[in-house]
Design a protein around this motif. Structure first.
Motif, mmCIF file in Angstrom:
data_model
loop_
_atom_site.group_PDB
_atom_site.id
_atom_site.type_symbol
_atom_site.label_atom_id
_atom_site.label_comp_id
_atom_site.label_asym_id
_atom_site.label_seq_id
_atom_site.Cartn_x
_atom_site.Cartn_y
_atom_site.Cartn_z
ATOM 1 N N GLN A 23 14.850 22.528 24.608
ATOM 2 C CA GLN A 23 15.288 22.730 23.231
ATOM 3 C C GLN A 23 14.586 21.791 22.264
ATOM 4 N N GLN A 24 14.401 20.539 22.680
ATOM 5 C CA GLN A 24 13.755 19.558 21.815
ATOM 6 C C GLN A 24 12.249 19.450 22.074
ATOM 7 N N HIS A 25 11.764 20.168 23.105
ATOM 8 C CA HIS A 25 10.324 20.270 23.387
ATOM 9 C C HIS A 25 9.682 18.906 23.645
ATOM 10 N N TYR A 26 10.284 18.158 24.551
ATOM 11 C CA TYR A 26 9.691 16.891 24.945
ATOM 12 C C TYR A 26 9.757 16.749 26.456
ATOM 13 N N THR A 27 8.970 15.822 26.968
ATOM 14 C CA THR A 27 8.942 15.516 28.393
ATOM 15 C C THR A 27 9.089 14.013 28.581
ATOM 16 N N ILE A 28 9.923 13.630 29.535
ATOM 17 C CA ILE A 28 10.080 12.223 29.895
ATOM 18 C C ILE A 28 9.675 12.051 31.353
ATOM 19 N N GLY A 29 8.802 11.096 31.608
ATOM 20 C CA GLY A 29 8.441 10.742 32.968
ATOM 21 C C GLY A 29 9.079 9.412 33.332
ATOM 22 N N ILE A 30 9.693 9.349 34.501
ATOM 23 C CA ILE A 30 10.306 8.107 34.979
ATOM 24 C C ILE A 30 9.621 7.708 36.278
ATOM 25 N N LYS A 31 8.927 6.586 36.250
ATOM 26 C CA LYS A 31 8.236 6.072 37.435
ATOM 27 C C LYS A 31 8.909 4.772 37.858
ATOM 28 N N THR A 32 9.398 4.733 39.086
ATOM 29 C CA THR A 32 9.982 3.507 39.617
ATOM 30 C C THR A 32 8.868 2.665 40.217
ATOM 31 N N LEU A 33 8.621 1.515 39.615
ATOM 32 C CA LEU A 33 7.538 0.644 40.048
ATOM 33 C C LEU A 33 7.954 -0.230 41.226
ATOM 34 N N GLN A 34 9.217 -0.633 41.219
ATOM 35 C CA GLN A 34 9.738 -1.488 42.285
ATOM 36 C C GLN A 34 11.250 -1.337 42.308
ATOM 37 N N SER A 35 11.834 -1.327 43.503
ATOM 38 C CA SER A 35 13.290 -1.205 43.587
ATOM 39 C C SER A 35 13.797 -1.809 44.881
ATOM 40 N N SER A 36 15.050 -2.231 44.835
ATOM 41 C CA SER A 36 15.761 -2.663 46.036
ATOM 42 C C SER A 36 17.184 -2.157 45.918
ATOM 43 N N GLN A 37 17.744 -1.725 47.026
ATOM 44 C CA GLN A 37 19.091 -1.181 47.004
ATOM 45 C C GLN A 37 19.821 -1.535 48.285
ATOM 46 N N HIS A 38 21.143 -1.578 48.185
ATOM 47 C CA HIS A 38 21.963 -1.796 49.366
ATOM 48 C C HIS A 38 23.317 -1.168 49.122
ATOM 49 N N GLU A 39 24.047 -0.932 50.179
ATOM 50 C CA GLU A 39 25.344 -0.294 50.061
ATOM 51 C C GLU A 39 26.282 -1.159 49.242
ATOM 52 N N SER A 40 27.097 -0.499 48.424
ATOM 53 C CA SER A 40 28.038 -1.232 47.586
ATOM 54 C C SER A 40 28.995 -2.033 48.448
ATOM 55 N N GLY A 41 29.252 -3.262 47.992
ATOM 56 C CA GLY A 41 30.184 -4.116 48.711
ATOM 57 C C GLY A 41 29.536 -4.981 49.761
ATOM 58 N N LYS A 42 28.188 -4.799 49.933
ATOM 59 C CA LYS A 42 27.496 -5.617 50.928
ATOM 60 C C LYS A 42 26.556 -6.587 50.253
#
Length: 205
Positions: free
Chosen positions: A186-205
Motif C-alpha cells: 500500500q505504501q510502496h516501500y521495501t525494508i530489508g533487515i539483516k542480522t549482523l550478529q546475534s546471541s540467544q538463549h532460552e528464557s530464564g536461563k
C-alpha cells in the motif's frame, strides 16, 4: 551536531515514508503498548516474553522508497520482561531508542530531529512482526480483524478487507541467520533487515 543532523535528515527521509505503515490521517488515542498500523487502526503489541527466548542482536535496516535507499544500524535486546531498541547514525551516534516493559513504551529521539526521525514504536513493530512467533500475533490482530498468515519462509499481513498489506520473505528458516525482506504494497516501500550478529538463549536461563 549540525553535520549529524543533516545526515540524519537525509538518511531518515526514506525511513519516515517507509517504516511507518500509516498515512497522514488524524490519529486516535494510542495506548502505550499499541501501534497504529492503518488510519484509525491500533494493534496491541505482543509481550517481550512471547518471543520465547532472550536475544541480543545487531541489525542493519535498509529502507527503499521511490528509488532511494537509506540504512539504520540497530541494536536489539530482548528478555522475558523487556525489549530495548536503539538506532544509530553511520557515525555511531544514538539518534533514537525505545524501552518496552510492563505494557509501557518509553521512546527517545535526538533533540532537534523529532520531526524527521521515524517513530521508534513503528521501528519496533516492523521488527516484532518479522521475529515474534505467529501465535503471539494471532489475538492482537484478530481484535482489529487483521491476519498474519505464514507458509514456508514467508508471511503475509492481511487487513480487515482481505487486502494483502505486506509480504515478508525470509532467506533462512531461522530469521536471525538470513536476510528478511518486508514489502509494503500500500505504501510502496521495501525494508530489508539483516542480522549482523546475534546471541540467544532460552528464557530464564
Amino acid at each position: 551536531m549540525k553535520t549529524i543532523k543533516q545526515h540524519a535528515r537525509g538518511m531518515i527521509a526514506v525511513l519516515m515514508a517507509s517504516v511507518v505503515l500509516v498515512g497522514c490521517a488524524s490519529k486516535p488515542m494510542v495506548q502505550q503498548n499499541q501501534v497504529e498500523i492503518a488510519p484509525d487502526t491500533l494493534v496491541t503489541l505482543p509481550t517481550p516474553a512471547q518471543l520465547g527466548y532472550s536475544l541480543t542482536a545487531s541489525q542493519l535496516i535498509t529502507a527503499t522508497w521511490q528509488k532511494q535507499s537509506h540504512q539504520l544500524p540497530v541494536q536489539l535486546q530482548v528478555d522475558p520482561k523487556r525489549v530495548a531498541l536503539a538506532g544509530f547514525s553511520s557515525w555511531g551516534t544514538r539518534i533514537l531508542s525505545l524501552d518496552y516493559q510492563d505494557q509501557h513504551i518509553d521512546t527517545y529521539v535526538m533533540p532537534g530531529l523529532g520531526a524527521t526521525l521515524p517513530d521508534p514504536k513503528q521501528v519496533l513493530f516492523n521488527i516484532m512482526i518479522t521475529l515474534w512467533p505467529m501465535d503471539a500475533w494471532q489475538a492482537p490482530l484478530e481484535q482489529v480483524g487483521w491476519q498474519l498468515k505464514q507458509t514456508h519462509n514467508h508471511r503475509q499481513l492481511i487487513d480487515s478487507k482481505g487486502d494483502i498489506i505486506a509480504d515478508i520473505d525470509y532467506k533462512n528458516s531461522d530469521p536471525l541467520k538470513g536476510d528478511i525482506t518486508f514489502i509494503n504494497h500500500q505504501q510502496h516501500y521495501t525494508i530489508g533487515i539483516k542480522t549482523l550478529q546475534s546471541s540467544q538463549h532460552e528464557s530464564g536461563k
